[in-house]
Motif scaffolding. Sequence first.
Motif, short mmCIF file in Angstrom:
data_model
loop_
_atom_site.label_atom_id
_atom_site.label_comp_id
_atom_site.label_asym_id
_atom_site.label_seq_id
_atom_site.Cartn_x
_atom_site.Cartn_y
_atom_site.Cartn_z
N PRO A 289 7.22 5.66 8.44
CA PRO A 289 6.91 7.07 8.17
C PRO A 289 8.15 7.83 7.68
N VAL B 114 4.45 13.07 7.56
CA VAL B 114 5.39 13.21 8.68
C VAL B 114 5.70 14.70 8.89
N VAL C 52 8.44 -6.83 7.25
CA VAL C 52 8.89 -5.59 7.89
C VAL C 52 10.27 -5.20 7.34
N LYS D 206 -6.15 7.95 8.65
CA LYS D 206 -5.99 7.57 7.24
C LYS D 206 -7.05 6.57 6.79
N ILE E 39 7.97 2.20 16.44
CA ILE E 39 6.81 2.94 15.95
C ILE E 39 5.58 2.04 15.78
N HIS E 40 5.79 0.72 15.83
CA HIS E 40 4.68 -0.21 15.57
C HIS E 40 4.08 -0.79 16.85
N TYR F 238 11.45 0.89 13.42
CA TYR F 238 10.14 0.40 12.97
C TYR F 238 9.44 -0.36 14.11
N GLN F 239 10.21 -1.20 14.82
CA GLN F 239 9.62 -1.93 15.95
C GLN F 239 9.00 -0.96 16.96
N GLU G 75 2.98 4.22 0.95
CA GLU G 75 3.32 4.84 2.24
C GLU G 75 2.50 4.27 3.40
N HIS G 76 1.41 3.55 3.06
CA HIS G 76 0.56 3.00 4.12
C HIS G 76 0.95 1.59 4.52
N ARG H 176 -1.16 5.86 22.74
CA ARG H 176 -1.05 4.78 21.74
C ARG H 176 -2.18 3.78 21.92
N ILE I 168 6.94 8.72 16.81
CA ILE I 168 5.77 8.43 15.98
C ILE I 168 5.25 7.05 16.31
N ALA J 141 2.72 4.32 14.45
CA ALA J 141 1.96 4.04 13.24
C ALA J 141 1.01 2.90 13.52
N PHE K 95 4.77 -8.46 15.34
CA PHE K 95 5.71 -9.26 14.55
C PHE K 95 6.94 -9.54 15.36
N LYS L 230 0.81 -1.22 0.00
CA LYS L 230 0.00 0.00 0.00
C LYS L 230 0.85 1.27 0.00
N PHE M 8 -1.66 -10.02 8.89
CA PHE M 8 -0.69 -9.14 9.54
C PHE M 8 -0.75 -7.79 8.83
N ALA M 9 -0.96 -6.73 9.61
CA ALA M 9 -1.04 -5.38 9.04
C ALA M 9 0.22 -4.62 9.42
N ALA M 10 1.07 -4.39 8.44
CA ALA M 10 2.33 -3.67 8.67
C ALA M 10 2.14 -2.22 8.24
N ALA M 11 2.28 -1.31 9.18
CA ALA M 11 2.18 0.12 8.84
C ALA M 11 3.37 0.50 7.97
N GLY M 12 3.23 1.54 7.17
CA GLY M 12 4.36 2.03 6.39
C GLY M 12 5.38 2.70 7.29
N ILE N 32 -2.90 -8.91 14.87
CA ILE N 32 -2.61 -8.55 13.47
C ILE N 32 -1.50 -7.50 13.39
N HIS N 33 -1.15 -6.88 14.54
CA HIS N 33 -0.18 -5.78 14.51
C HIS N 33 1.20 -6.22 14.95
#
Lengths: 305, 305
Positions: A222, B184, A266, B202, A302-303, A299-300, A204-205, B262, B215, B217, B305, A202, A216-220, B302-303
């Motif tokens: 940022p 961002v 990821v 979003k 921010i997620h 990334y970890q 940037e998403h 969060r 941030i 996400a 990993f 997706k 599994f939903a991986a955010a972009g 789902i979020h």
Amino acid sequence: MPKLVICGSMALDTIETPYGKRQNIIGGSASYAALAAAKFCPVGIISSVGNDFDLKRFSSVGKRLDLTGVTILGRTLRWSGRYDYAMQEAKTRSTKLNSMAHFRPTLPAAYQSAGFYLLANADPRAQLELLRQVKPKGQFIAADTMNFWIFRERAKLLKVIKRIHLLCLNENEARQLLETPNLVQAGQRVLALGPAFVIIKKGEHGALLFSRTGIFAAAGYPLESVIDPTGAGDALAGALMGYLASQIRLSSTLTVSEPLVRKALVIGCTLASFTAEAFGVENLVAVGKEEIRNRYEVYQKIHAF
Amino acid sequence: MPKLVICGSMALDTIETPYGKRQNIIGGSASYAALAAAKFCPVGIISSVGNDFDLKRFSSVGKRLDLTGVTILGRTLRWSGRYDYAMQEAKTRSTKLNSMAHFRPTLPAAYQSAGFYLLANADPRAQLELLRQVKPKGQFIAADTMNFWIFRERAKLLKVIKRIHLLCLNENEARQLLETPNLVQAGQRVLALGPAFVIIKKGEHGALLFSRTGIFAAAGYPLESVIDPTGAGDALAGALMGYLASQIRLSSTLTVSEPLVRKALVIGCTLASFTAEAFGVENLVAVGKEEIRNRYEVYQKIHAF
């Protein structure tokens, strides 16, 4: 010996974004995917370029690249595109397929021991041609595609999808191919066609991963600065497959677990984010192991919640 | 006594989507936000409706709603909109502001002890009017807005933003208000204006939370069926603030930590997802504590990993 074989296009791209213009730079799905994958394992490329493509320079920028499978014929594929202010999708100005027009992939003997295959975006007829040459011994095969082939070669593309373990495509392609605006439905319809894993990219998403065990939903990641998104999706697929190939030993019982694919996705998002921060493959070439690891750790953070 | 005060519009909506049509159903930013927030704490509403709005029925569908702050004047705001196949953004067919046209919020004495305020989408002049009436004693104030006010009342809106702790807006609004295509950059520009937290919504792709510490996400909750996305963003903001209000005691040293925001944002995404699965406030009314908890747990899976 390559652990991962990547088959797809190699090209010379001319790209214009609000941040500048580059002419005849390295492009193509296989180039991006291979440079990303080679951060993790030895990669064999199958593609076709012309005499105007500096293969020597290419093999020197990417380490661990085997180019035995790259044939040289006529002129290199040329693509020219432009991104507007919003940097979402490129508007193609021109495409000249040139040497990729009649591309018939041939699997070199040296690649036969690879356990992982990535059929990067290319004509599904070429993807099928390669699949015919892979002697089944438990390999894990992924494929990517694009809207052009969904319209022109839907039947052939569906044949490819039946034979693979992981399908990677972007959200609009998923909507077109599966004929639904809903991405969850699209993902589940792909699973019903055969693949054990589906990744819907997706931009940037981020991305969605579908498998028999869930989503599994991986955010972009940022990004504060997007310079050129070309090839980010190819880099994602390449890094994902390269990471998997580095983690799993080929055997008759090769199994790719869902948690490992999550982590690989990821890592794919991480490489995609580096790619978009500079023109063409510039960042993909420049980025080192430590930067990749650092960004993975960010990334970890921010997620998590 | 309400712990959270929500000021915004109450309306009667006529909505058409590929899944059907509903006429004159409960709508408005305050309605959605309050019904979502009331799952977590007592809520006081400040709004204006006409005699054609069934307040009695409204207070019976939502528990713990205090309507002392709702004035009755003329006819209720009427909005009519249509979603196409892709279910992204509504096309407005008509808006009649009616009783919201000259809405001047008044803070009832019974609401004065509330520690949390949500200025849901409404005219920034009304939002400022309410802010003037809030006696400062450490309250946590959030605001939402929409493209209409960004164009018409930018200066007043910027005044509101300076006075609040959390700004909530969707991605296109963020791009418009902060004059950058990059989310961002947009988020960081809002932080520079004053708020400690910024949430960029979003839609199906989730939300981004910006704060001084980094941030977060949050991926969107993957929905297989989207029936009517109206109000999902308002429900997100309402649930987020309702959850925060339920977790924090008002004191002169009221602090809202980033990890708590969060978690509150994920709960907001959860309520937003329920909202989009049915027309209007149908699901928001029907959904119980256990379903919310279950979906929150699915979201965690789902979020991760």
